[in-house]
Write a protein that holds these residues in place. Structure first.
Motif, PDB file in Angstrom:
ATOM      1  N   HIS A   1       0.834  -1.201   0.000  1.00 33.58           N
ATOM      2  CA  HIS A   1       0.000   0.000   0.000  1.00 33.58           C
ATOM      3  C   HIS A   1       0.866   1.247   0.000  1.00 33.58           C
ATOM      4  N   ALA A   2       1.825   1.314   0.915  1.00 30.74           N
ATOM      5  CA  ALA A   2       2.671   2.500   1.034  1.00 30.74           C
ATOM      6  C   ALA A   2       3.498   2.734  -0.217  1.00 30.74           C
TER       7      ALA A   2
ATOM      8  N   SER B   1       3.308   6.090  -2.526  1.00 33.70           N
ATOM      9  CA  SER B   1       4.519   6.854  -2.793  1.00 33.70           C
ATOM     10  C   SER B   1       4.683   7.126  -4.282  1.00 33.70           C
ATOM     11  N   ILE B   2       4.438   6.105  -5.093  1.00 31.15           N
ATOM     12  CA  ILE B   2       4.528   6.277  -6.550  1.00 31.15           C
ATOM     13  C   ILE B   2       3.491   7.271  -7.033  1.00 31.15           C
ATOM     14  N   TYR B   3       2.262   7.141  -6.534  1.00 30.09           N
ATOM     15  CA  TYR B   3       1.211   8.053  -6.995  1.00 30.09           C
ATOM     16  C   TYR B   3       1.550   9.496  -6.650  1.00 30.09           C
TER      17      TYR B   3
ATOM     18  N   LEU C   1       5.622   4.725   5.454  1.00 25.79           N
ATOM     19  CA  LEU C   1       4.272   4.412   5.917  1.00 25.79           C
ATOM     20  C   LEU C   1       3.516   5.634   6.427  1.00 25.79           C
ATOM     21  N   LEU C   2       4.212   6.513   7.144  1.00 25.14           N
ATOM     22  CA  LEU C   2       3.539   7.603   7.846  1.00 25.14           C
ATOM     23  C   LEU C   2       2.738   8.493   6.898  1.00 25.14           C
ATOM     24  N   ASN C   3       1.451   8.639   7.232  1.00 24.09           N
ATOM     25  CA  ASN C   3       0.522   9.500   6.483  1.00 24.09           C
ATOM     26  C   ASN C   3       0.374   9.085   5.026  1.00 24.09           C
TER      27      ASN C   3
END
Length: 496
Positions: free
Chosen positions: A227-228, A232-234, A311-313
């Motif tokens: 998910h993270a 990040s990519i998006y 991961l954060l936010n």
């Protein structure tokens, strides 16, 4: 134990489980979104068409004894060929949004990301364009349990950290192909179900239960990292140009303490941490809930410092799938069979103090109709995790019954009551301060209900499995249509 009358009076309910106020579209903010939801394997069919590769659910359903009625999703309700008809239904009923999932193996047949399947891209382009032409906003889930079978066979699927890289490639392909039109993305649907039922109880694909003390937590760990990575990519490559949002969907059976005893209060809180804290805590606080670390020790994988920063936010909204509620008490002798429940040391109770059921029950043995539980769920998540919330699934099932005439099958009074009560609970949660932005009914269509096959029907629209998969809107579909057109629903329990 909980005394019914005292409890309902305390939370403001005037009668058990059902709506106590008239509810209308006007009880919600003007920009609040109402939609319907489905998932790819449950409705698409066309399992070997359009270049699609096999998923773990294809293999699982073709294994004798895994599905209660021996069925599978090879054809399902044939949404692949009939999506225009289904979109017409969504539009006619007045829904503003449609949450659906993309089949990973329809985009990359082997899951590896080496060669895009153009036919799969074309199918989802057609679906997305048709929705937008009818004024329906697509909410797209990237993973709703149907992992490409090749990834499971070749590398262990979610048990291998390499899966994070492959998921990121798949996610980016979807962002690049559809993100000019899709503005709401969900990376993963109910990762808890994949972890526990796929790798502990074994009742869901891939059907593993051999290493229940470690595999569920390892699979979940990689789901969180995947998910993270996708977010990040998006954010780094697509968000500025496309302007979309990315969220994660968790499922939560509300856990209400069974007494005022400190051990029961702690057990209920522990239950929530093991359900939603497992996945949301790392995204808001950088690690798993403390109670999980305490109880699981080395069974729970660790995040590196670099991973914690990633991961954060790493979400723009929280999706919440909610169906039902339990009372929770502490116990040192858990009667549940799976390891996941045993380590929580709690008992799930569905009765008031006098032995009366917590509320009336739907078809599934686990699904009691308890609207106040959704209000509490939304309030809890809103207070603990500061992000916009969408109710991404909510609904109930009927038993499939060939003996009833069609008009009785379509007159789903209980489902109407269910939606009246639960939608009212959402309105009250918003009134009490929860930042809830949308609600998606589960499900648009009767469909393949995982290990229950076609024995359970969650749809607003009845699908006649024996007569050409004909679609017939139920009373609940027409109730929604009236509700969405801002006409007050004045009919109470006695009318339904």
């Amino acid at each position: 134990m909980v005394k019914k009358e005292e409890f309902l009076k305390k939370i403001g309910e005037k009668r058990e489980g059902h709506v106590t106020r008239e509810v209308s579209r006007n009880d919600f903010p003007p920009n609040f979104v109402f939609g319907v939801a489905t998932s790819a394997y449950q409705i698409e069919g066309a399992y070997n068409e359009g270049g699609r590769g096999p998923s773990i659910w294809d293999a699982f359903t073709h294994t004798e004894g895994k599905i209660i009625d021996g069925s599978n999703g090879d054809v399902a309700v044939d949404h692949y060929h009939r999506y225009m008809e289904d979109i017409d239904l969504i539009a006619k009923l007045g829904f503003q949004a449609y949450r659906f999932s993309i089949s990973w193996s329809r985009i990359f047949p082997d899951g590896l990301g080496t060669k895009v399947n153009d036919e799969g891209i074309a199918f989802y382009n057609g679906l997305i364009n048709a929705l937008l032409e009818r004024g329906i906003q697509p909410y797209v889930t990237l993973y709703h349990w149907d992992l490409p079978q090749h990834l499971h066979e070749s590398m262990g699927g979610w048990l291998n950290k390499k899966i994070v890289e492959y998921f990121a490639i798949y996610a980016e392909t979807c962002f690049a192909s559809f993100g000019d039109r899709v503005k709401y993305w969900i990376t993963n649907n109910e990762p808890l179900q994949t972890a526990v039922n796929g790798y502990d109880t074994g009742i869901y694909a891939p059907g593993r239960s051999e290493n229940a003390s470690t595999e569920p937590y390892l699979a979940a760990h990689h789901e969180i990292l995947a998910h993270a990575a996708a977010v990040s990519i998006y954010r780094s490559k697509y968000k500025e140009k496309q302007g979309g949002q990315v969220g994660l969907v968790v499922d939560c059976e509300w856990a209400e303490t069974n007494s005022d005893k400190i051990e029961d209060i702690s057990a209920a809180a522990r239950r929530l941490d093991f359900q939603i804290g497992w996945f949301l805590h790392p995204l808001f606080y950088g690690d798993y809930p403390e109670v999980m670390r305490e109880r699981l020790g080395d069974q729970l994988p660790k995040f590196s410092e670099e991973e914690k920063m990633l991961l954060l936010n790493s979400l723009d909204f929280i999706g919440v799938n909610h169906y039902t509620t339990r009372f929770i008490s502490h116990t040192t002798e858990c009667t549940e069979e799976n390891q996941f429940y045993k380590v929580q040391q709690m008992e799930r109770i569905v009765e008031w103090e006098d032995g009366e059921a917590i509320s009336e029950k739907a078809a599934s043995e686990w699904l009691y109709i308890v609207p106040w539980g959704l209000h509490k769920t939304l309030t809890h998540i809103s207070q603990k995790y500061k992000a916009p919330i969408y109710v991404t699934e909510n609904g109930m099932d009927d038993e499939d019954n060939d003996d009833l005439p069609l008009h009785e099958k379509l007159d789903d009074k209980q489902r109407v009551r269910y939606f009246m009560g639960y939608i009212d609970a959402v309105a009250q949660a918003i009134k009490d301060g929860a930042d809830v932005r949308g609600y998606f009914a589960w499900s648009l269509l009767d469909n393949f209900e995982w290990n229950q096959g076609y024995t359970k029907r969650f749809g607003l629209v009845y699908v006649d499995y024996k007569n050409g998969l004909t679609r017939h809107p139920k009373s609940s579909a027409y109730w929604f249509s009236r509700f969405l057109k801002s006409r007050e629903c004045k009919k109470g329990k006695e009318d339904y």
